[in-house]
Design a protein around this motif. Structure first.
Motif, PDB file in Angstrom:
ATOM      1  N   UNK A   1      39.482  49.485  40.427  1.00  0.00           N
ATOM      2  CA  UNK A   1      40.568  49.846  39.528  1.00  0.00           C
ATOM      3  C   UNK A   1      41.135  48.704  38.726  1.00  0.00           C
ATOM      4  N   UNK A   2      40.906  47.455  39.093  1.00  0.00           N
ATOM      5  CA  UNK A   2      41.486  46.358  38.319  1.00  0.00           C
ATOM      6  C   UNK A   2      41.379  45.054  39.057  1.00  0.00           C
ATOM      7  N   UNK A   3      42.184  44.064  38.668  1.00  0.00           N
ATOM      8  CA  UNK A   3      42.123  42.735  39.269  1.00  0.00           C
ATOM      9  C   UNK A   3      42.841  42.669  40.600  1.00  0.00           C
ATOM     10  N   UNK A   4      43.723  43.630  40.852  1.00  0.00           N
ATOM     11  CA  UNK A   4      44.597  43.513  42.004  1.00  0.00           C
ATOM     12  C   UNK A   4      44.167  44.325  43.189  1.00  0.00           C
ATOM     13  N   UNK A   5      45.005  45.345  43.533  1.00  0.00           N
ATOM     14  CA  UNK A   5      44.981  46.034  44.800  1.00  0.00           C
ATOM     15  C   UNK A   5      43.632  46.390  45.359  1.00  0.00           C
ATOM     16  N   UNK A   6      42.742  47.049  44.563  1.00  0.00           N
ATOM     17  CA  UNK A   6      41.510  47.570  45.118  1.00  0.00           C
ATOM     18  C   UNK A   6      40.582  46.499  45.644  1.00  0.00           C
ATOM     19  N   UNK A   7      40.619  45.286  45.075  1.00  0.00           N
ATOM     20  CA  UNK A   7      39.703  44.242  45.478  1.00  0.00           C
ATOM     21  C   UNK A   7      40.301  43.300  46.506  1.00  0.00           C
ATOM     22  N   UNK A   8      41.512  43.588  46.962  1.00  0.00           N
ATOM     23  CA  UNK A   8      42.179  42.701  47.916  1.00  0.00           C
ATOM     24  C   UNK A   8      41.628  42.921  49.304  1.00  0.00           C
ATOM     25  N   UNK A   9      41.359  41.859  50.005  1.00  0.00           N
ATOM     26  CA  UNK A   9      40.866  41.969  51.363  1.00  0.00           C
ATOM     27  C   UNK A   9      41.937  42.499  52.303  1.00  0.00           C
ATOM     28  N   UNK A  10      41.511  42.980  53.475  1.00  0.00           N
ATOM     29  CA  UNK A  10      42.444  43.592  54.425  1.00  0.00           C
ATOM     30  C   UNK A  10      43.432  42.571  54.970  1.00  0.00           C
ATOM     31  N   UNK A  11      42.992  41.294  55.077  1.00  0.00           N
ATOM     32  CA  UNK A  11      43.857  40.271  55.651  1.00  0.00           C
ATOM     33  C   UNK A  11      44.625  39.482  54.599  1.00  0.00           C
ATOM     34  N   UNK A  12      44.388  39.761  53.305  1.00  0.00           N
ATOM     35  CA  UNK A  12      45.061  39.021  52.240  1.00  0.00           C
ATOM     36  C   UNK A  12      46.452  39.584  52.025  1.00  0.00           C
ATOM     37  N   UNK A  13      47.477  38.764  51.971  1.00  0.00           N
ATOM     38  CA  UNK A  13      48.830  39.277  51.808  1.00  0.00           C
ATOM     39  C   UNK A  13      49.004  39.949  50.460  1.00  0.00           C
ATOM     40  N   UNK A  14      49.666  41.087  50.475  1.00  0.00           N
ATOM     41  CA  UNK A  14      49.919  41.820  49.237  1.00  0.00           C
ATOM     42  C   UNK A  14      51.045  41.152  48.474  1.00  0.00           C
ATOM     43  N   UNK A  15      50.921  41.137  47.160  1.00  0.00           N
ATOM     44  CA  UNK A  15      51.950  40.559  46.310  1.00  0.00           C
ATOM     45  C   UNK A  15      52.139  41.431  45.091  1.00  0.00           C
ATOM     46  N   UNK A  16      53.134  41.141  44.283  1.00  0.00           N
ATOM     47  CA  UNK A  16      53.362  41.939  43.086  1.00  0.00           C
ATOM     48  C   UNK A  16      52.199  41.815  42.114  1.00  0.00           C
ATOM     49  N   UNK A  17      51.829  42.941  41.505  1.00  0.00           N
ATOM     50  CA  UNK A  17      50.749  42.952  40.527  1.00  0.00           C
ATOM     51  C   UNK A  17      51.307  42.446  39.199  1.00  0.00           C
ATOM     52  N   UNK A  18      50.628  41.469  38.609  1.00  0.00           N
ATOM     53  CA  UNK A  18      51.112  40.839  37.386  1.00  0.00           C
ATOM     54  C   UNK A  18      50.028  40.876  36.320  1.00  0.00           C
ATOM     55  N   UNK A  19      50.441  40.938  35.049  1.00  0.00           N
ATOM     56  CA  UNK A  19      49.503  40.798  33.943  1.00  0.00           C
ATOM     57  C   UNK A  19      48.918  39.393  33.953  1.00  0.00           C
ATOM     58  N   UNK A  20      47.716  39.243  33.421  1.00  0.00           N
ATOM     59  CA  UNK A  20      47.022  37.963  33.492  1.00  0.00           C
ATOM     60  C   UNK A  20      47.813  36.833  32.833  1.00  0.00           C
ATOM     61  N   UNK A  21      48.359  37.078  31.640  1.00  0.00           N
ATOM     62  CA  UNK A  21      49.109  36.005  30.973  1.00  0.00           C
ATOM     63  C   UNK A  21      50.399  35.671  31.718  1.00  0.00           C
ATOM     64  N   UNK A  22      50.980  36.661  32.400  1.00  0.00           N
ATOM     65  CA  UNK A  22      52.161  36.385  33.217  1.00  0.00           C
ATOM     66  C   UNK A  22      51.791  35.523  34.423  1.00  0.00           C
ATOM     67  N   UNK A  23      50.582  35.734  34.956  1.00  0.00           N
ATOM     68  CA  UNK A  23      50.112  34.883  36.060  1.00  0.00           C
ATOM     69  C   UNK A  23      49.935  33.439  35.586  1.00  0.00           C
ATOM     70  N   UNK A  24      49.431  33.282  34.358  1.00  0.00           N
ATOM     71  CA  UNK A  24      49.267  31.942  33.803  1.00  0.00           C
ATOM     72  C   UNK A  24      50.621  31.254  33.664  1.00  0.00           C
ATOM     73  N   UNK A  25      51.613  31.993  33.161  1.00  0.00           N
ATOM     74  CA  UNK A  25      52.948  31.415  33.016  1.00  0.00           C
ATOM     75  C   UNK A  25      53.542  31.063  34.373  1.00  0.00           C
ATOM     76  N   UNK A  26      53.295  31.884  35.390  1.00  0.00           N
ATOM     77  CA  UNK A  26      53.755  31.567  36.743  1.00  0.00           C
ATOM     78  C   UNK A  26      53.122  30.263  37.233  1.00  0.00           C
ATOM     79  N   UNK A  27      51.841  30.080  36.923  1.00  0.00           N
ATOM     80  CA  UNK A  27      51.136  28.867  37.319  1.00  0.00           C
ATOM     81  C   UNK A  27      51.737  27.642  36.630  1.00  0.00           C
ATOM     82  N   UNK A  28      52.053  27.776  35.347  1.00  0.00           N
ATOM     83  CA  UNK A  28      52.672  26.663  34.620  1.00  0.00           C
ATOM     84  C   UNK A  28      54.071  26.357  35.155  1.00  0.00           C
TER      85      UNK A  28
END
Length: 223
Positions: A153-180
């Motif tokens: 379904x996308x970059x987030x939820x469906x591809x997340x492993x069972x042991x990976x902590x869930x976090x808020x789903x963000x648009x790609x450019x918003x993730x870049x801004x978070x990184x900066x």
């Protein structure tokens, strides 16, 4: 050799790169065809148009980039290159565009990291689905009726492993801004990340475009 505390990153817009290449192909094809097959003033008009249009296409599509280093943030926009020490940056703001706000109050737009309201809406929908799944007690993409296609379904939820902590789903450019922003928090007070802001105009782009515009206007005026 000292290992850098922050890894250098380069951010560019894939959509702009693809669009720029396609535009250059179309403009080049039409321009070269007019150069070799045109009659009268047509080849000269085509040449002037190429000199004007090609630098502008490059400036607005292929050129924009953001270089995030250990001590500096370098913003390459269509007509300017701004080098910003992390210590001079007050904040990174996301609204209808992504911008750098410096301590003096000046702001610089990040052309290479465009805001996509459509991507934000998609991310919000994925976040809402993830929260609904969590309330229903689903632990993986294959649980319940969400299996099968749900994992794609996308970059987030469906591809997340069972042991990976869930976090808020963000648009790609918003993730870049978070990184900066994370880098700004980490390096903003570092001694090596202090200094003056340097702004350089991109004359290598502006000069050919101006020359092409002057030549085109002259040819049109002469008739």
């Amino acid at each position: 050799m000292t290992t850098p505390l922050v890894k250098d990153r380069i951010y560019r817009s894939p959509q702009a790169l693809i669009g720029g290449v396609l535009l250059l192909v179309i403009v080049g094809w039409l321009g070269i065809d007019a150069l070799f097959r045109g009659r009268g003033h047509t080849p000269w008009l085509a040449l002037a148009a190429l000199i004007l249009i090609v630098p502008l296409v490059v400036a607005f599509t292929l050129r924009p980039a953001v270089f995030a280093g250990e001590d500096r943030l370098r913003v390459r926009n269509p007509f300017r290159v701004i080098t910003l020490p992390w210590g001079e940056i007050a904040s990174l703001r996301s609204g209808y565009s992504n911008e750098v706000i410096v301590k003096s109050g000046a702001k610089y737009q990040l052309w290479a990291i465009p805001v996509s309201l459509r991507s934000r809406k998609k991310a919000a929908r994925r976040q809402a689905r993830a929260e609904t799944d969590a309330r229903r007690g689903r632990t993986g993409s294959g649980a319940g009726t969400g299996g099968g296609l749900g994992g794609f379904g996308g970059f987030g939820g469906g591809l997340r492993g069972a042991d990976e902590p869930a976090g808020p789903v963000r648009a790609e450019t918003d993730k870049v801004m978070d990184d900066l922003r994370t880098t700004l928090e980490t390096r903003g007070e570092a001694e090596s990340a202090q200094g003056e802001i340097v702004v350089r105009w991109a004359y290598e782009v502006m000069a050919p475009a101006v020359a092409g515009a002057v030549l085109l206007v002259t040819l049109l005026a002469v008739g």
